[in-house]
Design an enzyme around this catalytic site. Sequence first.
Site, PDB file in Angstrom:
ATOM      1  N   ASN A   1      -4.854   8.367  -1.699  1.00 19.87           N
ATOM      2  CA  ASN A   1      -3.827   7.669  -0.906  1.00 19.87           C
ATOM      3  C   ASN A   1      -4.338   6.343  -0.339  1.00 19.87           C
ATOM      4  OD1 ASN A   1      -2.090   9.846  -1.285  1.00 19.87           O
ATOM      5  ND2 ASN A   1      -2.920  10.920   0.491  1.00 19.87           N
TER       6      ASN A   1
ATOM      7  N   HIS B   1      13.993  -9.519  -6.332  1.00 17.33           N
ATOM      8  CA  HIS B   1      14.765  -8.268  -6.197  1.00 17.33           C
ATOM      9  C   HIS B   1      14.003  -7.071  -6.783  1.00 17.33           C
ATOM     10  CE1 HIS B   1      18.181 -10.993  -5.361  1.00 17.33           C
ATOM     11  NE2 HIS B   1      17.694 -11.686  -6.385  1.00 17.33           N
TER      12      HIS B   1
ATOM     13  N   GLU C   1      -1.488   1.269   4.192  1.00 16.65           N
ATOM     14  CA  GLU C   1      -0.371   1.934   4.892  1.00 16.65           C
ATOM     15  C   GLU C   1      -0.496   1.751   6.398  1.00 16.65           C
ATOM     16  OE1 GLU C   1       0.703   5.497   1.713  1.00 16.65           O
ATOM     17  OE2 GLU C   1      -0.629   5.929   3.377  1.00 16.65           O
TER      18      GLU C   1
ATOM     19  N   SER D   1      -5.677  14.170  -0.315  1.00 17.91           N
ATOM     20  CA  SER D   1      -4.749  15.080   0.349  1.00 17.91           C
ATOM     21  C   SER D   1      -5.444  16.423   0.519  1.00 17.91           C
ATOM     22  CB  SER D   1      -3.499  15.242  -0.513  1.00 17.91           C
ATOM     23  OG  SER D   1      -2.880  16.481  -0.234  1.00 17.91           O
TER      24      SER D   1
ATOM     25  N   LYS E   1      -4.519  13.674  -5.456  1.00 13.83           N
ATOM     26  CA  LYS E   1      -4.085  12.501  -4.713  1.00 13.83           C
ATOM     27  C   LYS E   1      -5.213  11.564  -4.296  1.00 13.83           C
ATOM     28  CE  LYS E   1      -0.596  11.712  -2.991  1.00 13.83           C
ATOM     29  NZ  LYS E   1       0.702  11.912  -2.422  1.00 13.83           N
TER      30      LYS E   1
END
Length: 466
Positions: free
Chosen positions: A293, A164, A298, A285, A291
């Site tokens: 990423n 969870h 992704e 970014s 940033k």
Amino acid sequence: MSKKYKNSAQESWSGRFNEPVDELVKRYTASVGFDYQLAEYDIKGSIAHAEMLATQQIISDEELLAIKQGLAQIKSEIQNGDFNWSLDYEDVHLNIEYRLTELIGDAGKKLHTARSRNDQVATDIRLYVRDQIDITVGLIHQFQTNLLNLAELHTSTVMPGLTHLQVAQPISFAHHLMAYFEMTKRDVERLQDINKRVNQLPLGSGALAGTTFNIDRLHVAKALGFNGVCENSLDAVSDRDFAIEFCMAAALLMTHLSRFSEELILWMSPQFNYIEIADRFCTGSSMMPQKKNPDVPELVRGKTGRINGHVVALLTLMKGQPLAYNKDNQEDKEPLFDTAQTVRDTLLVFADMLNGISVNKDAMYAATAKGFATATDLADHLVRKGLPFREAHEVVAKAVNLASQKNCDISALSIKELQLICPLIDNKMIGLLSLEKALESRNHIGGTGSKSVKIAISTAREWIES
Ligand code: ARG
């Protein structure tokens, strides 16, 4: 293979037609723009078919020789990018046949004896899927090898095991990684199992009902390395379940890689800070200078949706079709090709990325230490002292409650406080509550103890080699 289009000539089936096909219809119905990718399989299949025709004395040895020489030339034209793919010849099969006839004359027109494009295309796709299975399995093995190399370094690296998304019990980072070995091992087994059904020869089924010629299908099957022949001509030319199975297996594989990606993304965020992914797999970014990423994971997660879409497209393509072949089936190729290509690229980049992961052991350890991860172990100790598990569970829950009120770990509570909750708790028990001990007391098959995980890693290496 590069493509060049030219415009000319008549369709090979135009004998009964009184006007040429409308230009838009030609573009709408043509598949050469994508099925040119089947060319090498089409040529291979044609050679095996022609050899069988000659053995059965349906064509002469001279004609066979001319066909083979012509096809060899076409193969090299395609490889060199010199082949003129034409919309006028609709698909890969007719383009190659037209060129063959241009090169060798009448013998070229005989190649299609006892054959239809319906059994021809089914054969080509099966050969294609068979190759893609081999390639995909090889790439999964590479991914797994890199995974094992990373796991090997971390059999004693403690991290929180979650359920969870809450801290549950301590595990090793290696054990966590090995879960993905198991998943991808099943992916390999699934692909190999599918291959049994893929590797059956459709040729000889003709358009749908077989052929009046005295063909030898087993001869062709053997020449092309098929395990057997499709046993029903209608089924052979119409069903694409083997391609759907491949895409389904690919979707499951991508699902596994997508789950892994999701974890990498979380672990890389400053909130977790468990890992770093090498810069070459990330982007920045254009606006926010701070940033970094995780674009690769992704996109793996994103492309999984696209493969799921291909599975649905193929199932939908099949579901309404009466027997036998229908042109709908031409729509099988783009989803299939894109699935194969996406999976190949994903495995390649993912395997590389695994080599670019570095681990922040301290952050993993600190996160495990915060979450009462050894609570179950304390309950287990009380069970060994004779308390039924349900009662032990309740006692430890009370200890957790107290510790969380005091904002400390159970092991930081005084023995007095603990014995007030349950007199069976003693100092020795608390001494046994370290995260390392929690790991090492789970050295059974499938457990997170370092001995078990080391055995799992070496068994995995043997499995890859086998
Ligand atoms: N391009 C077609 C396909 O991909 C080949 C088979 C065409 N057969 C036919 N009867 N029109 O399915």
